[in-house]
Scaffold this motif. Structure first.
Motif, PDB file in Angstrom:
ATOM      1  N   GLU A 264      24.718  62.845  77.509  1.00  0.00           N
ATOM      2  CA  GLU A 264      24.317  64.300  76.909  1.00  0.00           C
ATOM      3  C   GLU A 264      22.769  64.397  77.715  1.00  0.00           C
ATOM      4  O   GLU A 264      22.200  63.503  77.566  1.00  0.00           O
TER       5      GLU A 264
ATOM      6  N   CYS B  25      19.637  66.806  76.684  1.00  0.00           N
ATOM      7  CA  CYS B  25      19.087  67.738  75.523  1.00  0.00           C
ATOM      8  C   CYS B  25      17.697  67.827  75.773  1.00  0.00           C
ATOM      9  O   CYS B  25      17.004  67.056  76.196  1.00  0.00           O
TER      10      CYS B  25
ATOM     11  N   TYR C  84      21.716  71.388  73.748  1.00  0.00           N
ATOM     12  CA  TYR C  84      22.397  69.959  73.920  1.00  0.00           C
ATOM     13  C   TYR C  84      23.428  70.139  74.845  1.00  0.00           C
ATOM     14  O   TYR C  84      24.370  71.311  74.558  1.00  0.00           O
TER      15      TYR C  84
END
Length: 135
Positions: free
Chosen positions: A52, A54, A67
Motif C-alpha cells: 500500500e 498512502c 491510499y
C-alpha cells in the motif's frame, strides 16, 4: 466543493506493474518540495515489499489521506480539496492508468476515455526515459 479523485481496477496489479507504481511513488517523494511533506509511508524497493502507498498533505495542506494498494478495487476515492498534494494523487492515478489496461481514474468533471486513441498531433514522437535516452 473540492476535488475528488476516483479510481477502480478490475484485477490485482502484477508484481512488475506494482514495482513500476512504487518506483513512480518514490520519484514523487524525491521531487516533493519543502512546503509540504508527503509520502511518509513510502520507503520503497530497499529490499522491502509494500502492498500500500498512502500520503496526505502536511498540516493545513492535507485533506483525506490517499491510499492505493496492489489489489483490485470496485470503487475508491480521495477528496483533496485541490490542495497542493492533489497533483501527486492525480499523477500517480494517471500513471497507473497508463500502465494497466483495467485501471480507470477520473476526477470531478474530468476523465480520460482510454478507448479513444489520442489524435496524431498529440501522440509522442519518441519516448524518452528519465536518463534522457530514447527508448
Amino acid at each position: 466543493m473540492g476535488y475528488t479523485n476516483y479510481w477502480e481496477c478490475e484485477t490485482d496489479f502484477t508484481d512488475a506493474e506494482w514495482e513500476a507504481v512504487c518506483n513512480e511513488a518514490q520519484y514523487i517523494k524525491e521531487t516533493d518540495g519543502d512546503y509540504h511533506q508527503i509520502l511518509d509511508s513510502v520507503d520503497i524497493l530497499k529490499g522491502k515489499v509494500i502492498n500500500e502507498i498512502c500520503f496526505n498533505g502536511y498540516g493545513d495542506g492535507g485533506c483525506e489521506t490517499f491510499y492505493l494498494n496492489n489489489k483490485a478495487t470496485d470503487f475508491s476515492f480521495c477528496k483533496t480539496n485541490e490542495l497542493p498534494y492533489d497533483i501527486y494523487v492525480w499523477h500517480l492515478l494517471t500513471f497507473c492508468q497508463m500502465i494497466k489496461k483495467d485501471f480507470h481514474a477520473r476526477r470531478d468533471r474530468w476523465y480520460w476515455d482510454k478507448s479513444r486513441p489520442l489524435p496524431k498531433a498529440l501522440r509522442p514522437q519518441k519516448q524518452i526515459d528519465r536518463s534522457g535516452a530514447v527508448v
